[in-house]
Motif scaffolding. Structure first.
Motif, mmCIF file in Angstrom:
data_model
loop_
_atom_site.group_PDB
_atom_site.id
_atom_site.type_symbol
_atom_site.label_atom_id
_atom_site.label_comp_id
_atom_site.label_asym_id
_atom_site.label_seq_id
_atom_site.Cartn_x
_atom_site.Cartn_y
_atom_site.Cartn_z
ATOM 1 N N GLN A 98 17.089 -26.853 -27.969
ATOM 2 C CA GLN A 98 15.928 -27.733 -27.871
ATOM 3 C C GLN A 98 14.653 -26.895 -27.986
ATOM 4 O O GLN A 98 14.640 -25.744 -27.561
ATOM 5 N N PRO A 99 13.588 -27.453 -28.531
ATOM 6 C CA PRO A 99 12.328 -26.702 -28.536
ATOM 7 C C PRO A 99 11.743 -26.646 -27.127
ATOM 8 O O PRO A 99 11.931 -27.558 -26.322
ATOM 9 N N THR A 100 11.036 -25.583 -26.833
ATOM 10 C CA THR A 100 10.335 -25.506 -25.562
ATOM 11 C C THR A 100 9.129 -26.444 -25.628
ATOM 12 O O THR A 100 8.750 -26.922 -26.703
ATOM 13 N N LYS A 101 8.516 -26.687 -24.484
ATOM 14 C CA LYS A 101 7.333 -27.550 -24.462
ATOM 15 C C LYS A 101 6.226 -26.962 -25.339
ATOM 16 O O LYS A 101 5.578 -27.679 -26.097
ATOM 17 N N GLN A 102 6.023 -25.668 -25.251
ATOM 18 C CA GLN A 102 4.994 -24.995 -26.043
ATOM 19 C C GLN A 102 5.302 -25.108 -27.543
ATOM 20 O O GLN A 102 4.405 -25.353 -28.348
ATOM 21 N N GLU A 103 6.569 -24.941 -27.919
ATOM 22 C CA GLU A 103 6.951 -25.066 -29.328
ATOM 23 C C GLU A 103 6.747 -26.483 -29.834
ATOM 24 O O GLU A 103 6.267 -26.690 -30.955
ATOM 25 N N SER A 104 7.098 -27.471 -29.001
ATOM 26 C CA SER A 104 6.895 -28.868 -29.382
ATOM 27 C C SER A 104 5.417 -29.173 -29.587
ATOM 28 O O SER A 104 5.038 -29.824 -30.575
ATOM 29 N N GLU A 105 4.593 -28.706 -28.670
ATOM 30 C CA GLU A 105 3.151 -28.936 -28.784
ATOM 31 C C GLU A 105 2.573 -28.256 -30.028
ATOM 32 O O GLU A 105 1.749 -28.836 -30.738
ATOM 33 N N ALA A 106 3.023 -27.029 -30.297
ATOM 34 C CA ALA A 106 2.541 -26.313 -31.484
ATOM 35 C C ALA A 106 2.992 -27.025 -32.761
ATOM 36 O O ALA A 106 2.225 -27.127 -33.727
ATOM 37 N N ALA A 107 4.218 -27.539 -32.766
ATOM 38 C CA ALA A 107 4.727 -28.240 -33.941
ATOM 39 C C ALA A 107 3.957 -29.530 -34.186
ATOM 40 O O ALA A 107 3.586 -29.845 -35.326
ATOM 41 N N VAL A 108 3.695 -30.283 -33.135
ATOM 42 C CA VAL A 108 2.912 -31.525 -33.268
ATOM 43 C C VAL A 108 1.515 -31.197 -33.778
ATOM 44 O O VAL A 108 1.006 -31.860 -34.691
ATOM 45 N N ALA A 109 0.895 -30.160 -33.216
ATOM 46 C CA ALA A 109 -0.444 -29.766 -33.663
ATOM 47 C C ALA A 109 -0.428 -29.360 -35.134
ATOM 48 O O ALA A 109 -1.324 -29.730 -35.902
ATOM 49 N N PHE A 110 0.592 -28.620 -35.548
ATOM 50 C CA PHE A 110 0.706 -28.207 -36.951
ATOM 51 C C PHE A 110 0.853 -29.421 -37.857
ATOM 52 O O PHE A 110 0.145 -29.551 -38.860
#
Length: 145
Positions: A98-110
């Protein structure tokens, strides 16, 4: 006479045909042995050509596009929920976690930044192809543990 079981018997190897006169530039970039003589140990290198190949090679671009399209097909619904589901699917299929919370947030921002920059919807296949290409170029994707 046998080359092994059809299911690979749990092995994670990739077998490809090698023709001495037509060596793959992609494989040579990643230190494939030259088939003119035996090799006891493979070379290990980390050179700029490898990163440039992962960024610019047509094969990598095409496979990233297909991976992004599969991510879109795997989600149900639209909007932010579908985006989060697609990100999660890509991390599971690409990294086995699973993506970490930080990775999920960075992916959404991207994804949101690229969508607004290109003036496209967040469910556009080209957007997800770009995100897949980003994931392919991460250290975690490149190196096996």
């Amino acid at each position: 006479g046998k080359s092994g079981p059809l299911d690979g018997d749990g092995r994670r190897s990739i077998y490809i045909a090698v023709r001495r006169n037509f060596l793959s530039p992609f494989m040579l970039t990643f230190d494939t042995p030259v088939p003119f003589s035996s090799m006891g140990r493979r070379n290990v290198s980390n050179v700029p050509a490898q990163a440039l190949t992962l960024l610019n090679d047509p094969l990598v671009t095409e496979l990233s596009r297909e991976w992004g399209e599969r991510a879109l097909r795997s989600v149900a619904g639209t909007g932010n929920e579908a985006m989060a589901e697609g990100i999660e699917w890509m991390y599971i299929s690409g990294f086995g976690r699973q993506p970490t919370k930080q990775e999920s947030e960075a992916a959404v921002a991207f994804l949101e930044a690229q969508a607004s920059k290109r003036d496209i919807a967040t469910d556009d296949p080209e957007l997800w192809a770009s995100f897949a290409h980003v994931l392919v170029n991460t250290k975690e994707f490149i190196f096996l543990r």
